[in-house]
Scaffold this active site. Structure first.
Site, PDB file in Angstrom:
ATOM      1  N   GLY A  98      18.504  26.532 -29.998  1.00 40.64           N
ATOM      2  CA  GLY A  98      20.083  26.017 -29.614  1.00 40.64           C
ATOM      3  C   GLY A  98      20.832  27.412 -28.651  1.00 40.64           C
TER       4      GLY A  98
ATOM      5  N   HIS B  86      21.260  27.408 -22.579  1.00 40.14           N
ATOM      6  CA  HIS B  86      21.516  27.770 -21.267  1.00 40.14           C
ATOM      7  C   HIS B  86      20.737  27.051 -20.094  1.00 40.14           C
ATOM      8  CE1 HIS B  86      17.732  30.055 -21.610  1.00 40.14           C
ATOM      9  NE2 HIS B  86      18.553  30.825 -22.642  1.00 40.14           N
TER      10      HIS B  86
ATOM     11  N   HIS C 161      17.081  26.518 -20.885  1.00 44.56           N
ATOM     12  CA  HIS C 161      16.641  25.319 -21.771  1.00 44.56           C
ATOM     13  C   HIS C 161      16.898  24.004 -20.953  1.00 44.56           C
ATOM     14  CE1 HIS C 161      18.237  28.377 -24.792  1.00 44.56           C
ATOM     15  NE2 HIS C 161      16.785  28.127 -25.180  1.00 44.56           N
TER      16      HIS C 161
ATOM     17  N   GLY D 284       8.746  27.886 -21.932  1.00 39.46           N
ATOM     18  CA  GLY D 284       9.392  28.878 -20.964  1.00 39.46           C
ATOM     19  C   GLY D 284       8.552  29.970 -20.799  1.00 39.46           C
TER      20      GLY D 284
ATOM     21  N   ASP E 135       9.016  33.356 -22.610  1.00 39.54           N
ATOM     22  CA  ASP E 135       8.505  34.236 -23.886  1.00 39.54           C
ATOM     23  C   ASP E 135       6.965  34.033 -23.491  1.00 39.54           C
ATOM     24  OD1 ASP E 135      10.794  34.343 -25.502  1.00 39.54           O
ATOM     25  OD2 ASP E 135      11.279  32.341 -24.403  1.00 39.54           O
TER      26      ASP E 135
ATOM     27  N   ARG F 193      20.435  35.376 -26.115  1.00 46.89           N
ATOM     28  CA  ARG F 193      20.872  36.716 -26.771  1.00 46.89           C
ATOM     29  C   ARG F 193      21.576  37.631 -25.466  1.00 46.89           C
ATOM     30  NH1 ARG F 193      15.375  36.573 -29.541  1.00 46.89           N
ATOM     31  NH2 ARG F 193      16.177  36.722 -31.634  1.00 46.89           N
TER      32      ARG F 193
HETATM   33  P1  AMP Z   1      14.586  29.710 -27.694  1.00 50.24           P
HETATM   34  O1  AMP Z   1      15.771  28.807 -27.887  1.00 50.24           O
HETATM   35  O2  AMP Z   1      14.959  31.277 -27.231  1.00 50.24           O
HETATM   36  O3  AMP Z   1      13.720  29.684 -28.776  1.00 50.24           O
HETATM   37  O4  AMP Z   1      13.712  28.998 -26.443  1.00 50.24           O
HETATM   38  C1  AMP Z   1      13.450  27.832 -26.328  1.00 50.24           C
HETATM   39  C2  AMP Z   1      12.621  27.462 -25.157  1.00 50.24           C
HETATM   40  O5  AMP Z   1      13.295  27.829 -23.999  1.00 50.24           O
HETATM   41  C3  AMP Z   1      11.312  28.466 -25.197  1.00 50.24           C
HETATM   42  O6  AMP Z   1      10.246  27.706 -24.746  1.00 50.24           O
HETATM   43  C4  AMP Z   1      11.665  29.672 -24.195  1.00 50.24           C
HETATM   44  O7  AMP Z   1      10.576  30.176 -23.576  1.00 50.24           O
HETATM   45  C5  AMP Z   1      12.383  28.705 -23.135  1.00 50.24           C
HETATM   46  N1  AMP Z   1      13.570  29.758 -22.667  1.00 50.24           N
HETATM   47  C6  AMP Z   1      14.251  30.585 -23.005  1.00 50.24           C
HETATM   48  N2  AMP Z   1      15.054  31.201 -21.931  1.00 50.24           N
HETATM   49  C7  AMP Z   1      14.561  30.704 -20.737  1.00 50.24           C
HETATM   50  C8  AMP Z   1      14.534  31.041 -19.295  1.00 50.24           C
HETATM   51  N3  AMP Z   1      15.511  31.895 -18.879  1.00 50.24           N
HETATM   52  N4  AMP Z   1      13.940  30.417 -18.596  1.00 50.24           N
HETATM   53  C9  AMP Z   1      12.991  29.286 -19.003  1.00 50.24           C
HETATM   54  N5  AMP Z   1      12.714  29.035 -20.134  1.00 50.24           N
HETATM   55  C10 AMP Z   1      13.569  29.795 -21.014  1.00 50.24           C
END
Ligand code: AMP
Length: 284
Positions: A31, A34, A37, A147, A150, A187
């Site tokens: 969640g 941005h 996502h 993404g 990570d 973050r």
């Molecule tokens: P998170 O909500 O941070 O666990 O991220 C969910 C998914 O979004 C993960 O697969 C991340 O790698 C991807 N993600 C987060 N930030 C970015 C970004 N700046 N560009 C592309 N994918 C992203």
């Protein structure tokens, strides 16, 4: 758009789509959505007939003293973003739905989980692999979208899926950046205006590494040395690692060859930032 909070509901929803012959794409998230996502949601919508996004701040991937409690949870805004971008079903379970009892079964991906962030966040990738295994079993997607931001998470999940013969394909999408190069992250909102400006140094150091590799530099230590020189221009940044590793195995490289992952992690104030690029040294 359906919003399911229970495993029974999301399974029924996906089964219905499947019965109608639709392919299912899955975007797992924590969640605070941005544009990064959204790019995964769009990629899923392009490749699949039915898109499921999950929103779950997974407690088992946070260590003691990390930001689990303060992690942003703007659920109404997230649901609106999902709806606007064509998500068919959101799975937003409670902690009790995902972990109804003390968890005794864990997925540990050896080796790949150990370097880079693994050294600074013990148990993190065990939590990530376990929750992804659970989510994959719950949702039953054909494709799951992650993404490149990570990179180690991608390597861990790809290895888990291969080693455990999980019946889905992992699709990796490029890192989405702010206009000044900072990788988008939930973050980033923790950063003060000053820290937000300083944070751009991370991508600048990565760009310099790509430049050096393209110019023919093959000594990894010389490249990371130059990167550290750039990063130290921001004295507030507490560098955790600056590493050049094989893009697949994540093993340390002394000499640059093949596809390499250049990865940086550091803390600005209380915010932990990570970023990376993949450079193909064979095409220079
Ligand atoms: P998170 O909500 O941070 O666990 O991220 C969910 C998914 O979004 C993960 O697969 C991340 O790698 C991807 N993600 C987060 N930030 C970015 C970004 N700046 N560009 C592309 N994918 C992203």
């Amino acid at each position: 758009m359906r919003v399911a909070t229970t495993i029974t509901e999301i399974r029924a929803c996906v089964n219905q789509a499947r019965a109608a012959g639709r392919t299912v794409g899955f975007v797992p998230t924590m969640g605070a959505l941005h544009v990064g996502h959204v790019s995964l949601i769009q990629a899923a919508a392009e490749r699949c007939d039915f898109v499921v996004a999950s929103i779950f701040v997974n407690p088992t991937q946070f260590g003691p003293g990390e930001d689990f409690e303060k992690y942003p949870r703007p659920i109404e805004k997230d649901l609106a973003i999902c709806k606007e971008n064509g998500v068919d079903a959101v799975f937003a379970p409670s902690r009790a739905e995902m972990y109804p009892r003390r968890n005794l079964t864990w997925v540990t991906v050896e080796k790949v989980s150990e370097p880079l962030c693994g050294r600074f966040r013990p148990g993190h990738f065990r939590g990530v692999a376990t929750v992804c295994a659970k989510l994959f079993n719950i949702v039953g997607a054909d494709l799951a979208f992650f993404g490149q931001k990570d990179a180690q998470q991608v390597a861990v999940i790809q290895r888990m899926v291969a080693d455990l013969n999980m019946p889905l394909e992992i699709v990796v999408c490029p890192t989405v950046r702010e206009p000044d190069g900072l990788a988008m992250s939930s973050r980033n909102q923790y950063l003060s205006p000053q820290e937000r400006k300083e944070a751009t140094v991370i991508y600048r150091s990565l760009q310099r590494s790509a430049e050096l590799i393209r110019e023919g530099e093959t000594d990894a230590a010389r490249i990371t040395g130059q990167m550290c020189g750039i990063l130290r221009l921001v004295p507030d940044l507490r560098i955790e690692y600056v590493s050049i590793v094989d893009a697949e195995s994540l093993e340390d490289l002394g000499q640059i060859k093949g596809k390499v992952l250049v990865a940086v992690a550091g803390r600005l104030g209380s915010t932990r930032l990570i970023d990376n690029i993949v450079v193909d040294a064979t095409t220079r």
